[in-house]
Design an enzyme around this catalytic site. Structure first.
Site, PDB file in Angstrom:
ATOM      1  N   TYR A  65       0.831  -1.216   0.000  1.00  0.00           N
ATOM      2  CA  TYR A  65       0.000   0.000   0.000  1.00  0.00           C
ATOM      3  C   TYR A  65       0.862   1.261   0.000  1.00  0.00           C
ATOM      4  O   TYR A  65       0.634   2.181   0.775  1.00  0.00           O
ATOM      5  CB  TYR A  65      -0.980  -0.019   1.169  1.00  0.00           C
ATOM      6  CG  TYR A  65      -1.696  -1.342   1.317  1.00  0.00           C
ATOM      7  CD1 TYR A  65      -2.434  -1.869   0.268  1.00  0.00           C
ATOM      8  CD2 TYR A  65      -1.593  -2.084   2.483  1.00  0.00           C
ATOM      9  CE1 TYR A  65      -3.059  -3.100   0.378  1.00  0.00           C
ATOM     10  CE2 TYR A  65      -2.221  -3.324   2.597  1.00  0.00           C
ATOM     11  CZ  TYR A  65      -2.952  -3.821   1.539  1.00  0.00           C
ATOM     12  OH  TYR A  65      -3.567  -5.051   1.645  1.00  0.00           O
ATOM     13  N   HIS A  66       1.828   1.282  -0.935  1.00  0.00           N
ATOM     14  CA  HIS A  66       2.720   2.430  -1.066  1.00  0.00           C
ATOM     15  C   HIS A  66       2.715   2.968  -2.501  1.00  0.00           C
ATOM     16  O   HIS A  66       3.773   3.144  -3.107  1.00  0.00           O
ATOM     17  CB  HIS A  66       4.156   2.033  -0.688  1.00  0.00           C
ATOM     18  CG  HIS A  66       4.316   1.581   0.712  1.00  0.00           C
ATOM     19  ND1 HIS A  66       5.418   0.853   1.138  1.00  0.00           N
ATOM     20  CD2 HIS A  66       3.535   1.731   1.816  1.00  0.00           C
ATOM     21  CE1 HIS A  66       5.301   0.586   2.426  1.00  0.00           C
ATOM     22  NE2 HIS A  66       4.166   1.099   2.859  1.00  0.00           N
ATOM     23  N   PRO A  67       1.553   3.279  -3.085  1.00  0.00           N
ATOM     24  CA  PRO A  67       1.546   3.811  -4.451  1.00  0.00           C
ATOM     25  C   PRO A  67       2.157   5.208  -4.498  1.00  0.00           C
ATOM     26  O   PRO A  67       1.982   6.008  -3.576  1.00  0.00           O
ATOM     27  CB  PRO A  67       0.061   3.837  -4.814  1.00  0.00           C
ATOM     28  CG  PRO A  67      -0.645   3.988  -3.500  1.00  0.00           C
ATOM     29  CD  PRO A  67       0.191   3.195  -2.522  1.00  0.00           C
TER      30      PRO A  67
END
Length: 534
Positions: free
Chosen positions: A469-471
């Protein structure tokens, strides 16, 4: 009701709350902060160990999903993004990682003039209130509390993991946010007094008393308003009613790596083909808007634990109740931690110039979202190579802001990523088989003892990787000469006046580590750039 402001900030997340505080601080400017979600005033947001609850709640999560990923066998991957005050800082895992200094220097080498570690370090120090050993690399007076959770006192597995890393030949690293990132040591978290230190709590709440700051909650931004090449404001809706808000100086998009490119494209700013495909009239061509999407992947490397000392023994309602009661009364114990209290940063090969593998150690065998757990006692490390070569995109699918954009990461498209993953799996197994973990180590749950050869590793990774969850990098910072750059070094959208983007979407490249800390740093430094205080 006020409709004209000096600055309008879209998105009350990790960056937006900081900008709202800093731009309203001197009292000279009228500032509006627009947030599609509502309040973050929930016990589940505040309680660190309850992180899986807001993460899986529609009230706090936009509910994005990727398109079927072609290199993961068509799997659809969730893309959790925070909704409501605090944004993703109100639903994330609270892991505090600045990234390697070389990651930040890399930004400048990619065209983001002035964005190097030397210039950014003062802003890392400015934002943090570090409760560990002081030093020239740490700050102790900032709004964001940073600490070591329970300082690993509640499980011997944390220290055993660190010792295993050292036994495997890697250095001990007591402070990876200090002088040197490389090695194994305790993990830091943005938890303050046992409570999640979101930007809403740390930055926005103290600023709400100011008369020159207006916060619009449950207000959806539909598009930017423009006159020629100048952005003049935003069109928003609240309770079904549309209205326009105007900005005398700047509109600042802080809607994140998905929301910011979506709003630009809905406003006619972006790749012409993407806009025309859905009937949006092009206003300003910028080929890089929504492109260059990058993310971290991870797998859970799990072992059975031979001693009944793991979190798997605390998942029943009775124990959860005891943990919650203790947290309510004292703000400590297992409720006051994210449970990631040990970590490592190492290289996947000797050719890597700085660390590219990150470990989060968990004294339990359970999925990140808390929905599935190993039946019995176990422990795991979340691990993945953090400098992927594969790139994807964010493209609007209609002119309606209510329809989610197409999010395609193209995970593991590039062969270089698979090479890094093979190395990562083998290195991780080597670390976890060291003597320090022998008193606790049972059977390898996953990947499993048969996952050894390249083809088996590739198949297992493609079937089991999950997003961390690191876009990032969908509005990347660079120069006007680079056709794929979206903003310049002052965070201004290239070719337009009155518009900036300030959030994780502008990172020129993805750092080795979680993205919340560098996002907060970018907001602190950008605020000074706007105020001519850099």
């Amino acid at each position: 009701m006020r409709t004209e402001f000096d600055y309008i900030i879209v998105g009350a997340g990790s960056a937006g709350c900081i900008l709202a505080n800093r731009l309203s601080e001197n009292g000279r400017f009228e500032v509006a902060l627009i947030e599609a979600g509502g309040s973050d005033n929930s016990i589940f947001v505040k309680m660190p160990s309850a992180l899986a609850i807001p993460m899986n709640t529609k009230r706090y999560n936009w509910g994005f999903n990727s398109a079927p990923e072609p290199y993961l066998g068509g799997r659809v991957i969730p893309c959790y993004r925070g909704k409501g005050l605090g944004g993703s800082s109100s639903i994330n895992g609270m892991v505090f990682v600045r990234g390697n200094p070389s990651d930040i220097d890399e930004w400048e080498s990619l065209g983001a003039k002035g964005w190097n570690y030397k210039n950014c370090l003062p802003y890392y120090k400015k934002l943090e209130n570090w409760d560990g050993d002081p030093g020239q690399f740490r700050g102790s007076t900032g709004p964001i509390g940073v600490g070591l959770g329970n300082k690993m006192r509640l499980s011997p597995l944390y220290q055993a993991f660190i010792d295993a890393g050292v036994e495997a030949g890697y250095p001990a690293c007591p402070d990876y946010n200090g002088e040197n990132q490389e090695g194994f040591g305790p993990m830091q978290m943005n938890v303050d007094g046992g409570i999640r230190a979101s930007t809403s709590r740390a930055y926005l709440k103290p600023a709400l008393r100011r008369n020159n700051l207006t916060v619009f909650k449950s207000t959806l931004t539909h598009r930017l308003t423009m006159e020629n090449k100048r952005v003049t404001g935003v069109e928003v809706s609240h309770g079904g009613k549309r209205r326009n808000l105007s900005a005398r100086r700047d509109v600042i998009l802080s809607a994140g790596a998905i929301g910011s490119p979506q709003l630009l494209q809905l406003s006619g700013i972006g790749p012409i083909a993407v806009l025309e495909k859905v009937g949006v009239k092009p206003v300003h061509e910028l080929a890089g808007v929504g492109e260059n999407l990058t993310d971290h992947l991870e797998v859970f490397f799990q072992y059975e634990c031979t001693e009944p000392i793991t979190l798997n023994g605390k998942l029943d309602l009775f124990n959860k109740g005891l943990i919650g009661l203790r947290w309510l009364l004292f703000r400590d114990g297992l409720g006051a931690t994210n449970h990631f209290e040990a970590c490592g940063f190492i290289r996947s090969s000797e050719q890597k110039p700085w660390p590219d593998i990150q470990y989060h150690f968990l004294p339990g065998a359970i999925s990140y979202d808390g929905n599935t757990a190993f039946k019995g006692h176990g422990y795991q490390v979340h691990v993945g190579p953090n400098k992927p070569a594969s790139r994807g995109h964010v493209h609007i699918q209609s002119s309606d802001v209510g329809e989610h954009p197409e999010i395609l990461f193209n995970y593991l498209k590039e062969e270089a990523d698979m090479v890094d993953w093979r190395n990562t799996i083998r290195i991780t197994r080597h670390v976890l088989k060291q003597d320090a973990l022998s008193p606790y180590r049972g059977t390898e749950i996953q990947p499993g003892k048969d996952i050894i050869e390249d083809e088996a590793i590739d198949d297992w990774v493609r079937a089991n990787v999950e997003s961390a969850y690191h876009p990032t990098s969908t509005c990347r910072m660079g120069t006007a000469e680079d056709k794929m750059s979206v903003v310049n070094a002052e965070c201004r959208v290239i070719g337009l006046e009155g518009l900036r983007v300030i959030d994780s979407s502008i990172f020129p490249s993805i750092p080795n580590g979680n993205l919340n800390a560098p996002t907060m740093m970018v907001a602190e430094r950008a605020a000074d750039i706007i105020l001519n205080k850099a």
